[in-house]
Design a protein around this motif. Sequence first.
Motif, PDB file in Angstrom:
ATOM      1  N   ILE A  10       0.732  -1.015  -0.115  1.00 44.88           N
ATOM      2  CA  ILE A  10       0.069  -0.108   0.117  1.00 44.88           C
ATOM      3  C   ILE A  10       0.975   1.043   0.064  1.00 44.88           C
ATOM      4  N   LEU A  11       0.710   2.202  -1.002  1.00 39.43           N
ATOM      5  CA  LEU A  11       1.381   3.128  -1.046  1.00 39.43           C
ATOM      6  C   LEU A  11       0.631   4.433  -1.026  1.00 39.43           C
ATOM      7  N   GLU A  12       1.081   5.570  -0.932  1.00 35.85           N
ATOM      8  CA  GLU A  12       0.372   6.708  -0.562  1.00 35.85           C
ATOM      9  C   GLU A  12       1.072   7.901  -0.823  1.00 35.85           C
ATOM     10  N   ASP A  13       0.150   9.190  -1.193  1.00 42.20           N
ATOM     11  CA  ASP A  13       0.808  10.476  -1.411  1.00 42.20           C
ATOM     12  C   ASP A  13      -0.202  11.354  -0.757  1.00 42.20           C
ATOM     13  N   SER A  14      -0.242  12.723  -1.142  1.00 46.42           N
ATOM     14  CA  SER A  14      -1.334  13.485  -0.775  1.00 46.42           C
ATOM     15  C   SER A  14      -2.593  13.289  -1.196  1.00 46.42           C
ATOM     16  N   ARG A  15      -2.593  12.540  -2.516  1.00 48.34           N
ATOM     17  CA  ARG A  15      -4.001  12.433  -3.176  1.00 48.34           C
ATOM     18  C   ARG A  15      -4.679  11.176  -2.512  1.00 48.34           C
ATOM     19  N   GLY A  16      -3.890  10.400  -1.800  1.00 57.25           N
ATOM     20  CA  GLY A  16      -4.550   8.964  -1.188  1.00 57.25           C
ATOM     21  C   GLY A  16      -3.742   7.860  -1.528  1.00 57.25           C
ATOM     22  N   LYS A  17      -4.163   6.536  -1.036  1.00 58.44           N
ATOM     23  CA  LYS A  17      -3.530   5.256  -0.987  1.00 58.44           C
ATOM     24  C   LYS A  17      -3.998   4.812  -2.462  1.00 58.44           C
ATOM     25  N   VAL A  18      -2.925   3.935  -2.749  1.00 56.47           N
ATOM     26  CA  VAL A  18      -2.878   3.104  -3.814  1.00 56.47           C
ATOM     27  C   VAL A  18      -2.439   1.851  -3.557  1.00 56.47           C
ATOM     28  N   LEU A  19      -3.191   0.782  -4.006  1.00 58.17           N
ATOM     29  CA  LEU A  19      -2.709  -0.723  -4.069  1.00 58.17           C
ATOM     30  C   LEU A  19      -1.571  -1.097  -5.116  1.00 58.17           C
ATOM     31  N   VAL A  20      -0.518  -1.745  -4.793  1.00 56.10           N
ATOM     32  CA  VAL A  20       0.397  -2.096  -5.992  1.00 56.10           C
ATOM     33  C   VAL A  20       0.777  -3.732  -5.696  1.00 56.10           C
ATOM     34  N   ILE A  21       0.731  -4.524  -6.859  1.00 53.97           N
ATOM     35  CA  ILE A  21       0.896  -5.972  -6.587  1.00 53.97           C
ATOM     36  C   ILE A  21       2.002  -6.193  -7.698  1.00 53.97           C
ATOM     37  N   LEU A  22       2.902  -7.006  -7.422  1.00 51.44           N
ATOM     38  CA  LEU A  22       4.174  -7.238  -8.110  1.00 51.44           C
ATOM     39  C   LEU A  22       4.636  -8.746  -7.608  1.00 51.44           C
ATOM     40  N   PRO A  23       5.466  -9.343  -8.417  1.00 50.54           N
ATOM     41  CA  PRO A  23       5.875 -10.557  -8.003  1.00 50.54           C
ATOM     42  C   PRO A  23       6.632 -10.536  -6.765  1.00 50.54           C
ATOM     43  N   GLN A  25       9.191 -11.727  -5.154  1.00 51.57           N
ATOM     44  CA  GLN A  25      10.593 -11.581  -4.688  1.00 51.57           C
ATOM     45  C   GLN A  25      11.380 -10.637  -5.739  1.00 51.57           C
ATOM     46  N   GLN A  26      10.542  -9.843  -6.352  1.00 50.54           N
ATOM     47  CA  GLN A  26      11.072  -8.629  -7.428  1.00 50.54           C
ATOM     48  C   GLN A  26      11.049  -7.160  -6.335  1.00 50.54           C
ATOM     49  N   LEU A  27      12.112  -6.477  -6.965  1.00 50.65           N
ATOM     50  CA  LEU A  27      12.095  -5.232  -6.387  1.00 50.65           C
ATOM     51  C   LEU A  27      11.069  -4.026  -6.862  1.00 50.65           C
ATOM     52  N   LEU A  28      10.371  -3.351  -6.170  1.00 50.27           N
ATOM     53  CA  LEU A  28       9.421  -2.399  -6.264  1.00 50.27           C
ATOM     54  C   LEU A  28      10.479  -1.164  -6.750  1.00 50.27           C
ATOM     55  N   HIS A  29      10.219  -0.733  -7.924  1.00 43.03           N
ATOM     56  CA  HIS A  29      11.449   0.218  -8.477  1.00 43.03           C
ATOM     57  C   HIS A  29      10.400   1.824  -8.335  1.00 43.03           C
ATOM     58  N   LEU A  30      10.462   2.368  -7.182  1.00 39.10           N
ATOM     59  CA  LEU A  30       9.758   3.097  -6.787  1.00 39.10           C
ATOM     60  C   LEU A  30       9.725   4.547  -7.767  1.00 39.10           C
ATOM     61  N   ALA A  31      10.925   4.982  -8.227  1.00 35.79           N
ATOM     62  CA  ALA A  31      11.003   6.069  -9.075  1.00 35.79           C
ATOM     63  C   ALA A  31      10.439   5.809 -10.582  1.00 35.79           C
ATOM     64  N   LEU A  32      10.630   4.565 -11.099  1.00 32.56           N
ATOM     65  CA  LEU A  32      10.069   4.091 -12.247  1.00 32.56           C
ATOM     66  C   LEU A  32       8.589   4.008 -12.107  1.00 32.56           C
ATOM     67  N   TYR A 304      12.916   3.153  -0.489  1.00 36.83           N
ATOM     68  CA  TYR A 304      12.690   1.904  -1.146  1.00 36.83           C
ATOM     69  C   TYR A 304      12.856   0.917  -0.304  1.00 36.83           C
ATOM     70  N   LEU A 305      13.565   0.935   0.988  1.00 31.49           N
ATOM     71  CA  LEU A 305      13.409  -0.243   1.710  1.00 31.49           C
ATOM     72  C   LEU A 305      12.103  -0.430   2.344  1.00 31.49           C
ATOM     73  N   GLU A 306      11.286   0.770   2.681  1.00 30.51           N
ATOM     74  CA  GLU A 306      10.003   0.750   3.221  1.00 30.51           C
ATOM     75  C   GLU A 306       9.075  -0.139   2.184  1.00 30.51           C
ATOM     76  N   CYS A 307       9.264   0.284   1.032  1.00 30.34           N
ATOM     77  CA  CYS A 307       8.603  -0.510  -0.128  1.00 30.34           C
ATOM     78  C   CYS A 307       8.929  -2.046  -0.211  1.00 30.34           C
ATOM     79  N   ASN A 308       9.954  -2.589   0.115  1.00 24.42           N
ATOM     80  CA  ASN A 308      10.502  -3.686  -0.099  1.00 24.42           C
ATOM     81  C   ASN A 308      10.871  -4.430   0.889  1.00 24.42           C
ATOM     82  N   LEU A 309      10.016  -4.478   2.034  1.00 25.20           N
ATOM     83  CA  LEU A 309      10.732  -5.120   3.453  1.00 25.20           C
ATOM     84  C   LEU A 309      10.828  -6.388   3.193  1.00 25.20           C
ATOM     85  N   ASN A 310      10.396  -7.027   2.454  1.00 26.21           N
ATOM     86  CA  ASN A 310      10.711  -8.656   2.501  1.00 26.21           C
ATOM     87  C   ASN A 310      12.009  -9.139   1.582  1.00 26.21           C
ATOM     88  N   LEU A 311      12.526  -8.097   1.013  1.00 29.26           N
ATOM     89  CA  LEU A 311      13.668  -8.034   0.530  1.00 29.26           C
ATOM     90  C   LEU A 311      15.064  -7.650   1.075  1.00 29.26           C
TER      91      LEU A 311
END
Length: 425
Positions: A10-23, A25-32, A304-311
């Motif tokens: 679950i990611l968020e910004d000033s506009r609200g929350k968003v669900l993100v689903i990815l493989p 064991q892969q890294l969520l590339h936040l900037a991309l 990035y670590l916060e978005c990829n706590l399981n890696l």
Amino acid sequence: MAVVQARIAILEDSRGKVLVILPEQQLLHLALLNHSYKRALKAAQVGQVKKIFVPTLVRQAQFMDKLLSLPLILDHTLKDADVLAIYEPISGLRFELERSRLTHAQVFRFALTPHQIDSRLPTQDDEQAILLAVDRFTSLRIKERLADTLEIPPLPLTAQKIIMLSSNQEAGANELVPLVEADPSLAAQVISWASSPYYAAPGRVQSVKDAIVRVLGFDLVMNLALGLALNKTLKVPADVPQGVDSYWTQAVCCATAMEALVKVMPPARRPSAGMSYLAGLLHNFGYLVLAHVFPPHFSLINRYLECNLNLASHYVEKQVLGVTREQVGAWLLQCWQLPEEVWTGMRHMHNSDYRGPHQEYAHLLNLALSLLREQGIGHVPGESTDEVLFELLGLEPELCRDAIRHMLDEREQLNLIAERLSLSA
């Protein structure tokens, strides 16, 4: 029917929350992701995520309806899966989602495999990798010596003297006590450590000599004092990733876990207990070095670590900087002429395939951190413990897990030690 292992964030910004689903064991590339989605997303607060993913609610239909009402982003590699086996790292919950329920998802490319991360890095030794990162990501002027370039504080005098003392086979408490007592803050930390109920010392620990003779022993106090002196050289940064235990909590728990594991090893295969303790205490020292050398990008690493706590953290650091905390930490400890066992163990502690000098320290660190993760300490347990480590070290898995559980029965006391160290550092 294709079932694919995935994870949800679950990611968020000033506009609200968003669900993100990815493989999974892969890294969520936040900037991309943010570039593609035209947002400035970051990980939602850990407390909020825990309130959403409550075990008793996840199986209820209305929970899933409410969850999937949020905007949803799907990595392109999952678009053809029939069923997604979802893992949520903060709560540890797992559940399945049929692809038919995700028709409203927007699909982007934003996940990277470990191979993709490794393949983009040039093949080079650690010093060259550090220099390249410094040149790319800092305004530091490259000097003849890397140590001068990084503007690292000199090794503390107390630490220098302890290193010299450690090479003296005839040294004992009478030589160590005045070295530690010359630094009042360090002496107080050693006494506080020995006074912890964890060690159950009879009576009050009144002096450094008392800590050595009655409680901890010469070898352990010498390496403890050295580790504490080094950890005071660089400040623990104020900006740290949420959802990860504090620097000092990880240091204390890893050192104590190393001590516990060495005790259950076959006597003929045991490495130095004091050296193992020091390796555990300093295992994350490179994190402080990254914060010191790369301040502008250190915050990005944490996001990035916060978005990829399981890696494992080294995947994030390779992606953001091209160099890891293990590389810079081991390099600096080597420059400071610390024992080879310590910096070699640090450098290779995430590589269970490492076969070389002092491999037992690398494997012990790897195992200690894995077993602590199983108990919820450190990073979220995304990867299972590599069972080959037990065989390499001549250890019985259940004996090790029992030793760690027994150690963590005193978690409150270990937390108190960590808290005291954080206040005096």
